[in-house]
Write a protein that holds these residues in place. Structure first.
Motif, PDB file in Angstrom:
ATOM      1  N   UNK A   1       0.695  -1.117  -0.072  1.00 27.94           N
ATOM      2  CA  UNK A   1       0.208   0.115  -0.104  1.00 27.94           C
ATOM      3  C   UNK A   1       0.926   1.180  -0.028  1.00 27.94           C
ATOM      4  N   UNK A   2       2.056   1.440   0.519  1.00 28.19           N
ATOM      5  CA  UNK A   2       2.939   2.064   0.407  1.00 28.19           C
ATOM      6  C   UNK A   2       3.930   2.397  -0.225  1.00 28.19           C
ATOM      7  N   UNK A   3       3.465   1.523  -1.517  1.00 26.08           N
ATOM      8  CA  UNK A   3       4.571   1.836  -2.374  1.00 26.08           C
ATOM      9  C   UNK A   3       5.905   1.556  -2.746  1.00 26.08           C
ATOM     10  N   UNK A   4       6.195   0.853  -1.255  1.00 26.87           N
ATOM     11  CA  UNK A   4       7.539  -0.326  -1.377  1.00 26.87           C
ATOM     12  C   UNK A   4       7.847  -2.060  -1.815  1.00 26.87           C
ATOM     13  N   UNK A   5       7.699  -1.051  -3.267  1.00 26.05           N
ATOM     14  CA  UNK A   5       7.901  -3.250  -4.095  1.00 26.05           C
ATOM     15  C   UNK A   5       8.823  -4.292  -3.407  1.00 26.05           C
ATOM     16  N   UNK A   6       9.603  -3.057  -3.772  1.00 27.23           N
ATOM     17  CA  UNK A   6      10.726  -4.482  -3.179  1.00 27.23           C
ATOM     18  C   UNK A   6      10.851  -4.282  -1.951  1.00 27.23           C
ATOM     19  N   UNK A   7      10.338  -3.650  -0.747  1.00 30.89           N
ATOM     20  CA  UNK A   7      10.002  -4.380   0.653  1.00 30.89           C
ATOM     21  C   UNK A   7       9.433  -5.142   0.392  1.00 30.89           C
ATOM     22  N   UNK A   8       8.070  -5.208   0.255  1.00 37.89           N
ATOM     23  CA  UNK A   8       7.451  -5.673  -0.196  1.00 37.89           C
ATOM     24  C   UNK A   8       7.414  -7.498  -0.782  1.00 37.89           C
ATOM     25  N   UNK A   9       8.203  -7.675  -2.016  1.00 32.35           N
ATOM     26  CA  UNK A   9       8.423  -8.788  -2.534  1.00 32.35           C
ATOM     27  C   UNK A   9       9.862  -9.721  -1.703  1.00 32.35           C
ATOM     28  N   UNK A  10      10.747  -8.446  -0.470  1.00 29.72           N
ATOM     29  CA  UNK A  10      11.958  -9.746   0.339  1.00 29.72           C
ATOM     30  C   UNK A  10      10.851  -9.785   1.507  1.00 29.72           C
ATOM     31  N   UNK A  11       9.552  -9.495   2.018  1.00 31.40           N
ATOM     32  CA  UNK A  11       8.483  -9.632   2.946  1.00 31.40           C
ATOM     33  C   UNK A  11       8.131 -10.929   2.170  1.00 31.40           C
ATOM     34  N   UNK A  12       7.585 -11.027   0.716  1.00 29.42           N
ATOM     35  CA  UNK A  12       6.929 -12.007   0.704  1.00 29.42           C
ATOM     36  C   UNK A  12       7.768 -13.407   1.108  1.00 29.42           C
ATOM     37  N   UNK A  13       8.513 -13.907   0.534  1.00 25.46           N
ATOM     38  CA  UNK A  13       9.785 -14.754   0.128  1.00 25.46           C
ATOM     39  C   UNK A  13      10.303 -15.152   1.894  1.00 25.46           C
ATOM     40  N   UNK A  14      10.238 -14.271   2.872  1.00 23.99           N
ATOM     41  CA  UNK A  14      10.502 -14.211   4.198  1.00 23.99           C
ATOM     42  C   UNK A  14       8.823 -15.478   4.558  1.00 23.99           C
ATOM     43  N   UNK A  15       8.100 -14.477   4.127  1.00 19.44           N
ATOM     44  CA  UNK A  15       6.538 -15.123   4.404  1.00 19.44           C
ATOM     45  C   UNK A  15       6.428 -16.466   3.988  1.00 19.44           C
ATOM     46  N   UNK A  16       6.708 -16.960   2.920  1.00 17.33           N
ATOM     47  CA  UNK A  16       6.602 -18.094   2.160  1.00 17.33           C
ATOM     48  C   UNK A  16       7.297 -19.302   2.472  1.00 17.33           C
ATOM     49  N   UNK A  17       8.648 -18.929   3.424  1.00 20.73           N
ATOM     50  CA  UNK A  17       9.573 -19.634   4.421  1.00 20.73           C
ATOM     51  C   UNK A  17       8.913 -19.840   5.125  1.00 20.73           C
ATOM     52  N   UNK A  18       8.481 -18.991   6.251  1.00 18.78           N
ATOM     53  CA  UNK A  18       7.410 -19.027   7.073  1.00 18.78           C
ATOM     54  C   UNK A  18       6.240 -20.333   7.273  1.00 18.78           C
ATOM     55  N   UNK A  19       5.756 -20.356   6.033  1.00 22.23           N
ATOM     56  CA  UNK A  19       4.774 -20.669   5.864  1.00 22.23           C
ATOM     57  C   UNK A  19       5.591 -22.575   5.833  1.00 22.23           C
ATOM     58  N   UNK A  20       6.086 -22.839   4.728  1.00 20.32           N
ATOM     59  CA  UNK A  20       6.860 -23.453   4.815  1.00 20.32           C
ATOM     60  C   UNK A  20       7.347 -24.412   5.607  1.00 20.32           C
ATOM     61  N   UNK A  21       7.824 -23.627   7.155  1.00 21.29           N
ATOM     62  CA  UNK A  21       8.488 -24.103   7.831  1.00 21.29           C
ATOM     63  C   UNK A  21       7.749 -24.875   9.052  1.00 21.29           C
ATOM     64  N   UNK A  22       6.447 -24.314   8.610  1.00 24.68           N
ATOM     65  CA  UNK A  22       5.279 -24.265  10.083  1.00 24.68           C
ATOM     66  C   UNK A  22       4.962 -25.850   8.994  1.00 24.68           C
ATOM     67  N   UNK A  23       4.460 -25.921   8.023  1.00 21.08           N
ATOM     68  CA  UNK A  23       4.792 -26.771   7.568  1.00 21.08           C
ATOM     69  C   UNK A  23       5.414 -28.595   7.822  1.00 21.08           C
ATOM     70  N   UNK A  24       6.368 -27.665   7.462  1.00 18.14           N
ATOM     71  CA  UNK A  24       7.270 -29.098   7.705  1.00 18.14           C
ATOM     72  C   UNK A  24       7.077 -29.800   9.394  1.00 18.14           C
ATOM     73  N   UNK A  25       6.917 -28.621  10.118  1.00 17.50           N
ATOM     74  CA  UNK A  25       7.120 -28.930  11.657  1.00 17.50           C
ATOM     75  C   UNK A  25       5.292 -29.923  11.817  1.00 17.50           C
ATOM     76  N   UNK A  26       4.466 -29.581  10.880  1.00 20.60           N
ATOM     77  CA  UNK A  26       2.719 -29.962  11.422  1.00 20.60           C
ATOM     78  C   UNK A  26       3.442 -31.629  10.995  1.00 20.60           C
ATOM     79  N   UNK A  27       4.175 -31.276   9.727  1.00 21.20           N
ATOM     80  CA  UNK A  27       4.719 -32.765   9.731  1.00 21.20           C
ATOM     81  C   UNK A  27       5.273 -33.656  10.198  1.00 21.20           C
ATOM     82  N   UNK A  28       6.195 -33.041  10.722  1.00 20.37           N
ATOM     83  CA  UNK A  28       7.437 -33.902  11.471  1.00 20.37           C
ATOM     84  C   UNK A  28       7.034 -34.471  12.502  1.00 20.37           C
TER      85      UNK A  28
END
Lengths: 165, 165
Positions: free
Chosen positions: A125-152
């Motif tokens: 919303x603030x037009x900081x697209x590069x920051x949004x992209x970096x935050x999205x990369x981390x967000x995806x990693x967090x979702x993947x880690x959560x799924x991995x922990x559920x499986x474990x």
């Protein structure tokens, strides 16, 4: 007094998660040492390495904003980690230890998912697209880690805990 | 000392979220009063009513286990709510207030999602299928609320905040 805008909210949020990530880095070392199974130890170690990359991304965003990377005490993560430490202490040596530690790590993951999801949307919303992209990369990693922990938990720790009863 | 089993972990977890839900009930009253827009007020009110039903479900599970419903201090939710109160105080009267309050509510939701997800899986492994069913109902409500809050932020609060800058 300066009016509190979305940009200041974003900056505060960034400082909150920056503090949180550095606490998480230490907590993951503790969890890795405390866990019983090799699988759990290795999951915490992998996430620790990922967390280092996530901290570096936050530092990039501070730089984009011409701000010095600085944390802000985050009572939420302090509380979440405190609960993990309690489990480590109370369940040590018992069959349910890893099940408890995985649950603690998933509470950490969900805190991060909530915060990164919000920060990403604010950056957009603030037009900081590069920051949004970096935050999205981390967000995806967090979702993947959560799924991995559920499986474990499903494949290993919960069954182990109940088989020992 | 009694060995700490998955059942004791489940019981501790139940007490943790029981304490948390009752704190959340009070916090949602505060958020509802503090929010600026009618949409945010109404979202917090709806979730407050849902929370009452979720507390009743937890009480049913305590009963199934022949345990008295009793909370256990949960520093995680205390910290998460403390951060929401800070936002209420610091951003009051500014354009970003609702964006901040919605973010605070989403951190609460994700704490609940983490805990109910874990408790549901533990109940299943423990063969407590009725409890697992009740926990799953709550879990689905938490996911739905989180999505609703994301939509409210995207459609309304975040844009309002940035338009005012």
């Amino acid at each position: 007094m300066k009016q509190k805008t979305l940009e200041s909210l974003f900056h505060d949020g960034l400082r909150d998660i920056y503090y949180a990530e550095r606490k998480i880095l230490k907590a993951l070392t503790q969890l890795g040492r405390g866990a019983e199974s090799e699988e759990a130890k290795s999951a915490f170690q992998t996430h620790k390495e990922e967390t280092e990359g996530q901290i570096a991304r936050l530092e990039q965003i501070f730089e984009m904003m011409d701000k010095r990377p600085r944390g802000k005490t985050c009572p939420a993560i302090d509380g979440i980690i405190e609960e993990g430490e309690e489990i480590l202490e109370e369940f040590k040596g018992g069959p349910a230890l890893d099940a408890g530690l995985i649950a603690a790590a998933q509470a950490v993951e969900h805190y991060e998912i909530a915060r990164y999801g919000t920060l990403k949307r604010w950056a957009t919303v603030l037009g900081m697209n590069d920051a949004a992209q970096l935050l999205d990369e981390t967000l995806k990693e967090e979702y993947a880690t959560d799924e991995k922990l559920t499986k474990l938990a499903d494949d290993d720790a919960n069954r182990h805990a109940v088989a020992a009863e």
